[in-house]
Structures are given as C-alpha cells and as structure tokens.
Write an enzyme that holds these catalytic residues in place. Structure first.
Site, PDB file in Angstrom:
ATOM      1  N   GLY A   8       0.517  -1.156   0.057  1.00  0.00           N
ATOM      2  CA  GLY A   8      -0.107   0.268  -0.011  1.00  0.00           C
ATOM      3  C   GLY A   8       0.934   0.695   0.174  1.00  0.00           C
ATOM      4  O   GLY A   8       2.195   1.336  -0.043  1.00  0.00           O
ATOM      5  N   ASN A   9      -0.375   2.780  -0.124  1.00  0.00           N
ATOM      6  CA  ASN A   9       1.014   3.525  -0.116  1.00  0.00           C
ATOM      7  C   ASN A   9       1.247   4.291   0.948  1.00  0.00           C
ATOM      8  O   ASN A   9       2.576   4.726   1.332  1.00  0.00           O
ATOM      9  CB  ASN A   9       0.018   4.899  -0.181  1.00  0.00           C
ATOM     10  N   THR A  10       0.905   3.215   2.209  1.00  0.00           N
ATOM     11  CA  THR A  10       1.737   3.806   3.625  1.00  0.00           C
ATOM     12  C   THR A  10       2.748   3.054   4.633  1.00  0.00           C
ATOM     13  O   THR A  10       3.446   2.647   5.045  1.00  0.00           O
ATOM     14  CB  THR A  10       1.049   3.885   4.537  1.00  0.00           C
ATOM     15  N   ASP A 110      -5.432  -4.638  -5.619  1.00  0.00           N
ATOM     16  CA  ASP A 110      -6.138  -4.926  -4.388  1.00  0.00           C
ATOM     17  C   ASP A 110      -7.740  -4.504  -4.384  1.00  0.00           C
ATOM     18  O   ASP A 110      -8.393  -5.788  -3.819  1.00  0.00           O
ATOM     19  CB  ASP A 110      -5.370  -3.611  -3.346  1.00  0.00           C
ATOM     20  N   ASP A 130     -13.634   0.270   1.870  1.00  0.00           N
ATOM     21  CA  ASP A 130     -12.081   0.052   2.133  1.00  0.00           C
ATOM     22  C   ASP A 130     -11.238   1.636   2.276  1.00  0.00           C
ATOM     23  O   ASP A 130     -11.430   2.459   1.434  1.00  0.00           O
ATOM     24  CB  ASP A 130     -10.927  -0.371   0.358  1.00  0.00           C
ATOM     25  N   THR A 133      -5.053   4.829   2.922  1.00  0.00           N
ATOM     26  CA  THR A 133      -4.732   6.200   2.290  1.00  0.00           C
ATOM     27  C   THR A 133      -5.966   6.732   1.473  1.00  0.00           C
ATOM     28  O   THR A 133      -6.037   8.118   1.497  1.00  0.00           O
ATOM     29  CB  THR A 133      -3.576   6.216   1.345  1.00  0.00           C
ATOM     30  N   THR A 185     -12.980  23.081  19.028  1.00  0.00           N
ATOM     31  CA  THR A 185     -12.622  22.874  17.678  1.00  0.00           C
ATOM     32  C   THR A 185     -11.409  21.338  18.235  1.00  0.00           C
ATOM     33  O   THR A 185     -12.352  20.933  16.415  1.00  0.00           O
ATOM     34  CB  THR A 185     -11.114  23.850  18.226  1.00  0.00           C
TER      35      THR A 185
END
Length: 260
Positions: A8-10, A110, A130, A133, A185
C-alpha cells in the site's frame, strides 16, 4: 503456507494462510521506496520469526501492489526470503472476476482481491468499503462481476490536509466525537471527520442502490479505520479485516490449479 503481501501507499501488510484462513497476526511494515530488497527481506524474516512463524514452511507467495515502483523490490525480497517466485496479481493473472469497467487493466489489484472475497463469501450485490490512504467503495453485482465504484481521499489524508492547510487547526487523533455539534475545535474536527465520512459512505451507497435498482445484499468494510468510522453509518455493515489478504490467497490458488 502461503505468504500474502499487499503493498500500500503507507504500509506493506503481510500474513500467512494455512489454506483455509489468514493466520494471526497480520503484520505491517512501512512503505519506503529507498529501502533495498535485502532490507525488506531481513525485516520480514525478523517479524515473522518474532510472531512464531517458520519461514521454511512457506511454499507459495502472492503480491498485490498499488505502488508500482515497489513491486519488483518486494518480489525480490520474497525471493531472497523464501527462494520462491511470488505471483504478482495483475494482467494475465486469473481472478475469477469479470471486470466490467471502461479499462479493466487499470483496476488496482487490491480491489480485485477484495472483489474475489465478495463473490466467494458474501451475498450479492456487495459493496466493499476500504478505508486506507484512499477511501474506496466498490461494487460486485448480483452476477459476481466487478462493475466499478467510487474513490475519495482517505480519512487520515483529509485530517492531515486540514491541519496543514488551516493554521489554527491542530493535528488530531481519530476518536469518537462527543456530539455532532462540537463545542471545541478538536470536537468539531472529530465530528466532521467521523460523521462526515460515515455520512459520505451512506450517501454514496444510496446512489449505488439507485443505479443498481435495489439495495446491496451485503456491505463489507476492510482496511485502516473502516470498522471504526463505519460503525457510525446508518446501515448494517460487516467488517472483514483480512479481506484483502484472503482474496490474494483465493487468486493464488486459482492460478496454482491452472499451472498444475
């Protein structure tokens, strides 16, 4: 055992299957394009052994990837680790899923893997949510065909962009909002992220249902923060945390039978 890996990207997630289930634990290492295949092989070996797995028991390997520059590196790592040539899910690999998109070759592996599990294990039509990212919602129709879906930024991507782009907004962890109408906040940000994404999932599935001409028989979440965020959906949603790796094992076994 089969070693199933998703790049995956991360994170790179990997786990072992005994042929019936994905064994716990599923492991993660950080996706880093600067690392060599030997570094990945060494780290994977250490983690597998720390978790009580014997690398020598691995007799098959399969990889999906949404980071093309990393695919070859991880495949070489698997070769160094196990001596095996991993099956890389992509064009020419049999999945058992008919892909009805404009350009089937561009559908990420994926998404194909999770669609395989939907077809094999769940009532159809099925919507797969899913959250990694990116947040993807994909549809497997009543005939077991992948027909497309929707993509939006992931929850953490949106949270980071908000704090980086607005000077007065802090970085926050993802947690249960105290209420929808926040009075501080951080509470307001959590309300926006959690209720906002849960509402987006509900809204997109409403539109999917309109186009399908019926409600989905099953909605399944997987990946990242999906189980937490989708618990605030107004729909009944199941969670399958190992859906992707299970799908890779289904694909591996389909292709093993073909090669035999």
């Amino acid at each position: 055992m089969i070693l199933a890996i998703n790049i995956g990207n991360t994170h790179i997630s990997f786990g072992l299957s005994d042929g019936a289930t994905i064994l716990e634990p599923v492991m993660d290492i950080k996706t880093d394009r600067l690392r060599t295949h030997l570094e990945y092989a060494s780290q994977m070996k250490q983690i597998l052994e720390l978790c009580g797995f014997d690398v020598a028991s691995i007799d098959g390997a399969v990889i999906s990837s949404v980071v093309p520059p990393m695919t070859h590196t991880v495949k070489k790592a698997v070769k160094s680790l196990t001596g095996l040539d991993a099956l890389v899910v992509g064009a020419g690999v049999k999945s058992g899923i008919h892909i009805l998109t404009d350009d089937p070759g561009t559908v990420a592996s994926d998404l194909v893997a999770t669609a395989v599990v939907a077809k094999e294990e769940y009532a159809l039509p099925c919507v797969i949510v899913d959250m990694g990212t990116a947040t993807t919602l994909t549809v497997v129709d009543e005939k077991g065909r992948f027909i497309g879906g929707s993509i939006m930024p992931g929850v953490n991507v949106s949270s980071n962009a908000l704090s980086e782009g607005a000077s007065l907004l802090p970085k926050i962890d993802l947690a249960e909002p105290k209420k929808a109408i926040g009075s501080a906040t951080v509470d307001c940000m959590r309300s926006g992220l959690v209720y906002g994404y849960a509402g987006a999932v509900d809204g997109i599935i409403d539109r999917f249902a309109d186009e399908l001409g019926r409600e989905p028989a099953t909605i399944v979440t997987t990946g990242g923060v999906a189980e937490f965020v989708c618990s605030y959906s107004k729909r009944t949603i199941r969670h399958d945390k190992n859906m992707l790796l299970k799908g890779l094992c289904y694909i591996y076994n389909k292709n093993k039978k073909i090669s035999n």
